[in-house]
Design a protein around this motif. Structure first.
Motif, PDB file in Angstrom:
ATOM      1  N   ASP A 153       0.842  -1.202   0.000  1.00  0.00           N
ATOM      2  CA  ASP A 153       0.000   0.000   0.000  1.00  0.00           C
ATOM      3  C   ASP A 153       0.875   1.250   0.000  1.00  0.00           C
ATOM      4  O   ASP A 153       0.560   2.238  -0.663  1.00  0.00           O
ATOM      5  CB  ASP A 153      -0.902   0.025   1.237  1.00  0.00           C
ATOM      6  N   HIS A 154       1.962   1.193   0.744  1.00  0.00           N
ATOM      7  CA  HIS A 154       2.889   2.318   0.837  1.00  0.00           C
ATOM      8  C   HIS A 154       3.438   2.678  -0.540  1.00  0.00           C
ATOM      9  O   HIS A 154       3.387   3.844  -0.961  1.00  0.00           O
ATOM     10  CB  HIS A 154       4.007   1.940   1.801  1.00  0.00           C
ATOM     11  N   ASP A 155       3.929   1.683  -1.258  1.00  0.00           N
ATOM     12  CA  ASP A 155       4.493   1.932  -2.593  1.00  0.00           C
ATOM     13  C   ASP A 155       3.413   2.377  -3.579  1.00  0.00           C
ATOM     14  O   ASP A 155       3.642   3.272  -4.398  1.00  0.00           O
ATOM     15  CB  ASP A 155       5.205   0.687  -3.126  1.00  0.00           C
ATOM     16  N   LEU A 156       2.234   1.772  -3.501  1.00  0.00           N
ATOM     17  CA  LEU A 156       1.145   2.136  -4.401  1.00  0.00           C
ATOM     18  C   LEU A 156       0.725   3.587  -4.186  1.00  0.00           C
ATOM     19  O   LEU A 156       0.530   4.337  -5.144  1.00  0.00           O
ATOM     20  CB  LEU A 156      -0.043   1.196  -4.219  1.00  0.00           C
ATOM     21  N   TRP A 157       0.597   3.997  -2.935  1.00  0.00           N
ATOM     22  CA  TRP A 157       0.221   5.382  -2.637  1.00  0.00           C
ATOM     23  C   TRP A 157       1.256   6.342  -3.225  1.00  0.00           C
ATOM     24  O   TRP A 157       0.898   7.349  -3.845  1.00  0.00           O
ATOM     25  CB  TRP A 157       0.080   5.588  -1.126  1.00  0.00           C
ATOM     26  N   GLN A 175       0.676   9.206  -6.084  1.00  0.00           N
ATOM     27  CA  GLN A 175       0.973  10.618  -5.821  1.00  0.00           C
ATOM     28  C   GLN A 175       1.961  11.180  -6.846  1.00  0.00           C
ATOM     29  O   GLN A 175       1.764  12.279  -7.368  1.00  0.00           O
ATOM     30  CB  GLN A 175       1.530  10.803  -4.409  1.00  0.00           C
ATOM     31  N   GLN A 176       2.990  10.421  -7.156  1.00  0.00           N
ATOM     32  CA  GLN A 176       3.999  10.886  -8.118  1.00  0.00           C
ATOM     33  C   GLN A 176       3.409  11.087  -9.502  1.00  0.00           C
ATOM     34  O   GLN A 176       3.801  11.994 -10.226  1.00  0.00           O
ATOM     35  CB  GLN A 176       5.162   9.896  -8.185  1.00  0.00           C
ATOM     36  N   ARG A 177       2.451  10.246  -9.880  1.00  0.00           N
ATOM     37  CA  ARG A 177       1.883  10.306 -11.236  1.00  0.00           C
ATOM     38  C   ARG A 177       0.552  11.048 -11.289  1.00  0.00           C
ATOM     39  O   ARG A 177      -0.107  11.054 -12.327  1.00  0.00           O
ATOM     40  CB  ARG A 177       1.714   8.888 -11.774  1.00  0.00           C
ATOM     41  N   GLU A 178       0.145  11.640 -10.152  1.00  0.00           N
ATOM     42  CA  GLU A 178      -1.115  12.384 -10.083  1.00  0.00           C
ATOM     43  C   GLU A 178      -2.302  11.495 -10.477  1.00  0.00           C
ATOM     44  O   GLU A 178      -3.108  11.835 -11.340  1.00  0.00           O
ATOM     45  CB  GLU A 178      -1.076  13.628 -10.957  1.00  0.00           C
ATOM     46  N   GLY A 218      -0.369  -2.215   9.990  1.00  0.00           N
ATOM     47  CA  GLY A 218       1.077  -2.175  10.009  1.00  0.00           C
ATOM     48  C   GLY A 218       1.627  -0.941   9.330  1.00  0.00           C
ATOM     49  O   GLY A 218       0.897  -0.144   8.749  1.00  0.00           O
ATOM     50  N   PRO A 219       2.939  -0.783   9.378  1.00  0.00           N
ATOM     51  CA  PRO A 219       3.576   0.439   8.891  1.00  0.00           C
ATOM     52  C   PRO A 219       3.475   0.663   7.380  1.00  0.00           C
ATOM     53  O   PRO A 219       3.607   1.795   6.924  1.00  0.00           O
ATOM     54  CB  PRO A 219       5.035   0.282   9.327  1.00  0.00           C
ATOM     55  N   ASP A 220       3.238  -0.390   6.600  1.00  0.00           N
ATOM     56  CA  ASP A 220       3.099  -0.226   5.148  1.00  0.00           C
ATOM     57  C   ASP A 220       1.642  -0.181   4.701  1.00  0.00           C
ATOM     58  O   ASP A 220       1.366  -0.138   3.504  1.00  0.00           O
ATOM     59  CB  ASP A 220       3.812  -1.370   4.403  1.00  0.00           C
ATOM     60  N   SER A 221       0.703  -0.172   5.646  1.00  0.00           N
ATOM     61  CA  SER A 221      -0.711  -0.131   5.286  1.00  0.00           C
ATOM     62  C   SER A 221      -1.051   1.225   4.675  1.00  0.00           C
ATOM     63  O   SER A 221      -0.337   2.221   4.859  1.00  0.00           O
ATOM     64  CB  SER A 221      -1.588  -0.386   6.509  1.00  0.00           C
ATOM     65  N   LEU A 222      -2.141   1.261   3.948  1.00  0.00           N
ATOM     66  CA  LEU A 222      -2.561   2.508   3.314  1.00  0.00           C
ATOM     67  C   LEU A 222      -2.839   3.579   4.361  1.00  0.00           C
ATOM     68  O   LEU A 222      -2.399   4.726   4.220  1.00  0.00           O
ATOM     69  CB  LEU A 222      -3.794   2.265   2.448  1.00  0.00           C
ATOM     70  N   GLU A 223      -3.544   3.221   5.409  1.00  0.00           N
ATOM     71  CA  GLU A 223      -3.875   4.202   6.449  1.00  0.00           C
ATOM     72  C   GLU A 223      -2.618   4.754   7.113  1.00  0.00           C
ATOM     73  O   GLU A 223      -2.484   5.964   7.320  1.00  0.00           O
ATOM     74  CB  GLU A 223      -4.804   3.573   7.486  1.00  0.00           C
TER      75      GLU A 223
END
Length: 135
Positions: free
Chosen positions: A51-55, A59-62, A74-79
């Motif tokens: 989720d972290h990488d996907l977010w 964001q980078q690609r708008e 966990g720390p990589d969750s979307l929330e």
């Protein structure tokens, strides 16, 4: 605004919404947004991307990400990612409150479609909020 993309767990739901957005009733509004419909496949994003990488990719690609309700797992969750990395210019994640109802109820799907359009039409107002639930 560059695009909109369904998370892999709501790709079928996105197809239902896209049909509504491009219908006679909403096609002009949808067209005015000039959004590219993006996908995991187009960008070569594996379905098991965190989720972290996907977010960050979105964001980078708008790209507006449409997803199902995700919890802080966990720390990589979307929330958790939104809580840590969200800034005033960040695009919101649009979260369908009851994704299965999109497939089961045309009325609910229409409410979701309309709410998403309302958010997209005033997107700059919602930058930095992190997450918006629909409907």
């Amino acid at each position: 605004m560059a695009g909109i993309m369904a998370d892999h767990n709501v790709e079928g739901h996105f197809v239902v919404l896209l049909r509504l957005w491009t219908s006679d009733a909403w096609g002009a509004v949808w067209g005015s947004l000039q959004l590219e419909v993006e996908s995991f496949e187009r960008f070569g994003i594996p379905h098991d991307t965190s989720d972290h990488d996907l977010w960050q990719i979105c964001q980078q690609r708008e790209i507006i990400l449409l997803t199902a309700n995700r919890h802080d797992e966990g720390p990589d969750s979307l929330e958790a990612t939104i809580r840590v990395l969200n800034v005033p210019s960040s695009l919101p994640v649009l979260t369908i409150a009851d994704p299965e109802l999109v497939l089961a109820s045309r009325d609910y799907a229409e409410r979701v479609a309309i709410q998403v359009l309302e958010y997209l039409l005033d997107l700059d107002h919602f930058r930095g909020v992190g997450r918006l639930f629909v409907p």
